[in-house]
Design a protein around this motif. Structure first.
Motif, PDB file in Angstrom:
ATOM      1  N   VAL A  13       6.785   8.786  25.785  1.00 48.78           N
ATOM      2  CA  VAL A  13       8.119   8.169  25.761  1.00 48.78           C
ATOM      3  C   VAL A  13       8.071   6.890  24.919  1.00 48.78           C
ATOM      4  CG1 VAL A  13       9.936   7.125  27.172  1.00 48.78           C
ATOM      5  CG2 VAL A  13       8.735   9.156  27.990  1.00 48.78           C
ATOM      6  N   ALA A  14       7.013   6.094  25.103  1.00 48.39           N
ATOM      7  CA  ALA A  14       6.862   4.868  24.312  1.00 48.39           C
ATOM      8  C   ALA A  14       6.677   5.187  22.834  1.00 48.39           C
ATOM      9  CB  ALA A  14       5.680   4.052  24.837  1.00 48.39           C
ATOM     10  N   HIS A  15       5.940   6.267  22.533  1.00 48.41           N
ATOM     11  CA  HIS A  15       5.767   6.672  21.143  1.00 48.41           C
ATOM     12  C   HIS A  15       7.103   7.054  20.515  1.00 48.41           C
ATOM     13  CE1 HIS A  15       1.223   7.813  21.661  1.00 48.41           C
ATOM     14  NE2 HIS A  15       1.453   6.516  21.781  1.00 48.41           N
ATOM     15  N   ALA A  16       7.937   7.782  21.272  1.00 41.47           N
ATOM     16  CA  ALA A  16       9.249   8.162  20.763  1.00 41.47           C
ATOM     17  C   ALA A  16      10.120   6.932  20.515  1.00 41.47           C
ATOM     18  CB  ALA A  16       9.938   9.113  21.752  1.00 41.47           C
ATOM     19  N   ALA A  17      10.114   5.991  21.465  1.00 40.35           N
ATOM     20  CA  ALA A  17      10.890   4.760  21.294  1.00 40.35           C
ATOM     21  C   ALA A  17      10.355   3.943  20.121  1.00 40.35           C
ATOM     22  CB  ALA A  17      10.860   3.936  22.581  1.00 40.35           C
ATOM     23  N   ARG A  18       9.040   3.990  19.894  1.00 40.08           N
ATOM     24  CA  ARG A  18       8.453   3.273  18.758  1.00 40.08           C
ATOM     25  C   ARG A  18       8.930   3.862  17.438  1.00 40.08           C
ATOM     26  NH1 ARG A  18       2.018   3.338  18.176  1.00 40.08           N
ATOM     27  NH2 ARG A  18       2.488   5.578  18.049  1.00 40.08           N
ATOM     28  N   GLU A  19       8.975   5.198  17.345  1.00 38.56           N
ATOM     29  CA  GLU A  19       9.445   5.837  16.117  1.00 38.56           C
ATOM     30  C   GLU A  19      10.884   5.448  15.807  1.00 38.56           C
ATOM     31  OE1 GLU A  19       8.553  10.039  15.564  1.00 38.56           O
ATOM     32  OE2 GLU A  19       7.076   9.913  17.168  1.00 38.56           O
TER      33      GLU A  19
END
Length: 443
Positions: free
Chosen positions: A263-269
């Motif tokens: 989820v954090a990776h998606a928000a980072r993208e």
């Protein structure tokens, strides 16, 4: 035959007819999945259909606006997209479908079924960002939660409404431990969010858990790793929103999120795509804030009497426990389970590092005797691990430290207590009784 159309006819009868003129915008730019649309004023979070001329229209989500243009991100691939494509708003902005229809079903991040069991007819909606409650509207954790895992029940006792993190590197056993808890937990509803994981894991999980009598209490929201980042983020919000809906009805819900790191990776993208600077090892502030907002939505509700017990897996990149996502999750969660690669390599499963794991509510829900035995167990395990090399080399002299002597004598029994087959369920009472029997003579 008519019964097959009854849900559809009921939806049509309850739908409100919109006679206002249909507005549309035009795609003027596309850069790495980020669309710029002119002529369409819609709020952030709204879904839109992009007609590209062939096949089904593409779905996009509004993520911002700049210089009079609306910024959108596709929930799929940009193949066949062309300049000047028409964009039309769809559905209710900022709302997600929820309801009883989701029980026993597996859906994607848009709420569409992926289990082949026919269409869903959800008549209720829930805000994408949840319904924010005041700090004093959250009732405290006062009842024990039975996880079905002996080591967790006895040594890091959890409570109903607690938020727990499972932290480990890749391939150490997070998914297996989740399976054990999902199988043994006693709760009204289980909502599972499989976000950014392998598609094979999704099909395996559905096959294992969504069968028999337990299917009627389970909801699976699955968005594999090859999907767009905003769809992965929307899937996490969908799973949390469904859990909040059932909590508002007074039910006890268990929310499993695998994994919070994806989820954090998606928000980072999304943050980097919007030009936000990377602060903590490449993570923009909005990415870490997304974790906090998501986790804070779980807990007990004093108004309805329902609860959401949250279980979140956190991937420690390179087994680094100081990773920004791990550190942020550990600071906001009410407890964490640390899985050790060294223990897994020794054949200890689940590979729980008891000395590094804790439950912040255990002192409020466990008896003094239970707490004393758990502290004794932790001290023995920590003493043995700290002096393990000396013991194996024969450099430790017996009698130098009574705690280490006892830890060496009880090492096999302590390790056997921590081990448990994946298909076995051990209740909370049985776990506490076994701990008492093992350390009954503790001083």
């Amino acid at each position: 035959m008519l019964k097959l159309f009854e849900p559809l006819l009921a939806d049509m009868a309850g739908a409100q007819i919109d006679l206002s003129p249909r507005r549309y915008g035009l795609v003027v730019a596309c850069d790495g999945g980020l669309l710029e649309v002119t002529g369409l004023s819609v709020p952030v979070g709204a879904l839109c259909r992009v007609a590209h001329g062939r096949g089904e229209p593409l779905l996009a989500e509004v993520i911002g606006f700049r210089n009079g243009r609306t910024l959108m991100m596709l929930l799929g691939d940009t193949v066949m997209l062309r300049p000047g494509a028409r964009v039309r708003p769809e559905g209710q902005p900022g709302m997600l479908p929820v309801g009883e229809a989701f029980l026993g079903r597996a859906v994607d991040g848009e709420g569409q079924p992926i289990d082949g069991l026919g269409p869903l007819h959800a008549r209720s909606e829930w805000p994408v960002g949840g319904v924010r409650a005041g700090a004093l509207e959250r009732s405290p954790v006062r009842e024990s939660f039975d996880s079905g895992v002996r080591a967790l029940n006895a040594l890091t006792t959890f409570g109903i409404g607690q938020r727990i993190g499972i932290m480990a590197g890749s391939g150490v056993g997070k998914s297996v431990l989740i399976d054990m808890i999902a199988r043994g937990a006693e709760t009204d509803v289980v909502v599972v969010g499989l976000i950014g994981e392998r598609a094979r894991e999704v099909s395996d999980f559905v096959e294992r858990h969504m069968a028999g009598s337990k299917r009627a209490r389970m909801v699976v929201v699955a968005v594999p790793a090859d999907h767009a980042p905003n769809l992965r983020l929307r899937g996490a919000m969908m799973a949390t929103g469904i859990a909040e809906h059932f909590r508002a009805q007074g039910r006890r819900v268990m929310l499993i999120m695998d994994s919070l790191t994806r989820v954090a990776h998606a928000a980072r993208e999304i943050g980097l795509l919007l030009g936000e600077p990377g602060a903590a090892r490449g993570y923009p502030p909005s990415a870490l804030a997304a974790i906090t907002k998501l986790v804070e939505r779980a807990g007990n509700s004093a108004e309805s009497g329902g609860s959401i017990t949250g279980l979140y897996t956190v991937l420690a990149d390179g087994d680094n426990q100081d990773d920004p996502v791990v550190d942020t999750a550990r600071s906001i969660l009410d407890g964490h389970i640390v899985l050790s690669r060294d223990l897994a390599q020794r054949g200890q499963y689940p590979a729980i590092d008891i000395a590094a794991s804790l439950s912040r509510v255990m002192n409020d829900i466990a008896s003094p005797e239970h707490q004393h035995h758990a502290r004794t167990f932790r001290a023995l395990v920590a003493s043995y691990e700290a002096n393990r090399d000396l013991v194996l080399m024969g450099a430790y002299r017996a009698g130098a430290d009574p705690v280490i002597d006892r830890a060496i004598a009880m090492h096999e029994a302590l390790t056997a207590f921590l081990c448990q087959p994946a298909g076995q369920v051990i209740s909370l009472d049985t776990s506490v009784a076994a701990l008492t029997q093992l350390l009954g003579n503790a001083g």
